[in-house]
Design a protein around this motif. Sequence first.
Motif, PDB file in Angstrom:
ATOM      1  N   LYS A 200       0.828  -1.197   0.000  1.00  0.00           N
ATOM      2  CA  LYS A 200       0.000   0.000   0.000  1.00  0.00           C
ATOM      3  C   LYS A 200       0.869   1.257   0.000  1.00  0.00           C
ATOM      4  CE  LYS A 200      -3.957  -2.020   2.462  1.00  0.00           C
ATOM      5  NZ  LYS A 200      -4.819  -1.917   3.656  1.00  0.00           N
TER       6      LYS A 200
ATOM      7  N   LYS B 118       2.236   4.947   1.105  1.00  0.00           N
ATOM      8  CA  LYS B 118       2.465   5.503   2.428  1.00  0.00           C
ATOM      9  C   LYS B 118       1.368   6.484   2.810  1.00  0.00           C
ATOM     10  CE  LYS B 118       6.351   7.537   2.634  1.00  0.00           C
ATOM     11  NZ  LYS B 118       7.566   8.214   3.158  1.00  0.00           N
ATOM     12  N   SER B 119       1.214   6.658   4.107  1.00  0.00           N
ATOM     13  CA  SER B 119       0.308   7.663   4.634  1.00  0.00           C
ATOM     14  C   SER B 119       1.052   8.455   5.705  1.00  0.00           C
ATOM     15  CB  SER B 119      -0.939   7.009   5.238  1.00  0.00           C
ATOM     16  OG  SER B 119      -1.746   7.967   5.879  1.00  0.00           O
ATOM     17  N   GLU B 120       0.837   9.759   5.734  1.00  0.00           N
ATOM     18  CA  GLU B 120       1.589  10.615   6.659  1.00  0.00           C
ATOM     19  C   GLU B 120       1.307  10.293   8.121  1.00  0.00           C
ATOM     20  OE1 GLU B 120       0.985  14.688   5.756  1.00  0.00           O
ATOM     21  OE2 GLU B 120       1.891  14.574   3.757  1.00  0.00           O
ATOM     22  N   ASP B 121       0.135   9.795   8.432  1.00  0.00           N
ATOM     23  CA  ASP B 121      -0.219   9.529   9.826  1.00  0.00           C
ATOM     24  C   ASP B 121      -0.018   8.061  10.220  1.00  0.00           C
ATOM     25  OD1 ASP B 121      -2.212   8.494   8.256  1.00  0.00           O
ATOM     26  OD2 ASP B 121      -3.878   9.333   9.424  1.00  0.00           O
ATOM     27  N   THR B 122       0.733   7.315   9.403  1.00  0.00           N
ATOM     28  CA  THR B 122       0.936   5.890   9.664  1.00  0.00           C
ATOM     29  C   THR B 122       1.798   5.683  10.913  1.00  0.00           C
ATOM     30  OG1 THR B 122       0.748   5.330   7.327  1.00  0.00           O
ATOM     31  CG2 THR B 122       1.865   3.742   8.738  1.00  0.00           C
TER      32      THR B 122
ATOM     33  N   TYR C 189       4.161   2.883  12.593  1.00  0.00           N
ATOM     34  CA  TYR C 189       4.884   1.684  12.205  1.00  0.00           C
ATOM     35  C   TYR C 189       5.263   0.846  13.425  1.00  0.00           C
ATOM     36  CZ  TYR C 189       5.463   4.185   7.789  1.00  0.00           C
ATOM     37  OH  TYR C 189       5.242   4.859   6.624  1.00  0.00           O
TER      38      TYR C 189
ATOM     39  N   ASN D  60       9.309   0.681   5.242  1.00  0.00           N
ATOM     40  CA  ASN D  60       9.371   1.082   3.838  1.00  0.00           C
ATOM     41  C   ASN D  60      10.698   0.743   3.179  1.00  0.00           C
ATOM     42  OD1 ASN D  60       6.720   2.267   3.993  1.00  0.00           O
ATOM     43  ND2 ASN D  60       7.647   4.004   5.052  1.00  0.00           N
TER      44      ASN D  60
ATOM     45  N   GLU E  35      -4.737  -8.426   8.209  1.00  0.00           N
ATOM     46  CA  GLU E  35      -4.163  -7.150   8.647  1.00  0.00           C
ATOM     47  C   GLU E  35      -2.723  -7.325   9.082  1.00  0.00           C
ATOM     48  OE1 GLU E  35      -8.158  -4.891  10.327  1.00  0.00           O
ATOM     49  OE2 GLU E  35      -7.147  -6.377  11.583  1.00  0.00           O
TER      50      GLU E  35
ATOM     51  N   PRO F 106       1.739  -1.824   8.032  1.00  0.00           N
ATOM     52  CA  PRO F 106       2.259  -0.599   7.410  1.00  0.00           C
ATOM     53  C   PRO F 106       3.788  -0.606   7.389  1.00  0.00           C
ATOM     54  CG  PRO F 106       0.527  -0.089   8.988  1.00  0.00           C
ATOM     55  CD  PRO F 106       0.830  -1.553   9.169  1.00  0.00           C
ATOM     56  N   GLY F 107       4.348  -0.180   6.278  1.00  0.00           N
ATOM     57  CA  GLY F 107       5.798  -0.152   6.143  1.00  0.00           C
ATOM     58  C   GLY F 107       6.366  -1.349   5.428  1.00  0.00           C
TER      59      GLY F 107
END
Length: 355
Positions: A38, A40-44, A46, A100, A204, A209-210
């Motif tokens: 996915k 990136k999102s600024e409010d993620t 990790y 990331n 999930e 994320p990352g």
Amino acid sequence: MNHVKSLRSALIALVGLCVPSLVIAAELPDKQAELQVKPKSEDTVYLNPREMSAIPQGAFGDKVRQGYQLFVNTQQLRGKYVGNELNCSNCHMDAGRKPNASPLWAAYMAYPAYRKKNDKVNSFQDRIQGCFTYSMNGQAPANGSEELVALSAYSYWLAMSGLMDQYQVAGEVPELSDAELLKGGKREDFALPAAVKAAMNIDELAKLPGRGFPPIDKPELAYSPERGATVYQAHCQACHGDDGQGLAIAGVYSLPPLWGPQSFNWGAGMHRVNTAANFIYENMPFGKSIQLTNQQAWDVAAYINSKDRPQDPRFKGDVEALQKQYHNHQGYYGQSVNGGAVLGSQSYPVNPDKK
């Protein structure tokens, strides 16, 4: 319908007659595609694995520490399982911890998973074996080998320690048997603390994320090795050399080769322009990162991957046949760039003797 098919075939044939140095960044069926990642999102938020000092004493902790040592100094396996001058941490940065940058903690929870590359469901062990075969231009360790167990233990420990801390689960990371470690964490029978299991389902957890290298937008202009050469000179050659062969001191590489006989081979994921562009944009130049524009990342990825490197291990004597079977994607294998030799026709050996 037949008219549409005929037109499509004619267009494909026309494109096949051209061997351009400018390649349109179009969507292509990719036999070697990685798992989807996915944006990136600024409010993620990790996962943040525990520090190495938190690894427990005892036999399990020893496996985790051994995995870390193999990961950051994979060259200790040169001549056994490694055939180039790379270490795992060259692409999986900060010892496999950095979001990331294809972190180990996210990869561990994403397997077992089906991969188009070998057309089967891969365990985490299978995935690591593929890294040795392609990215390390070497030979895969045998199933259940000490090295695979250690690398799996390190990956599992990073994932589980981060999950436990994120969901406030106290205590040491639960120990797993060697056989369980090698499977990976994406399975219904994978043991999870109750708080983690209540917070995240298996899908999930497999998409933390990352994970991987976050995709960047397609370039406005068709990516170009010629423009990429200029980007390379300005941003990359100070570390990787004007010849792309990295930096070695007393025979030990502190900065990795990007092409040529000591780099990853034509089967490694990083030879795809899109994968390299995603990685470069997010993680390079080393220590700064996110300094290039999307266009620059795509162009310099094209430049690096328009250079010859070790042969694809699946090569059976026919570059064109291999190109059609495995390289129908954003890459240069089987093509001539700027009138040079067809890439793959004069590639360097797979898993060579270091001498």
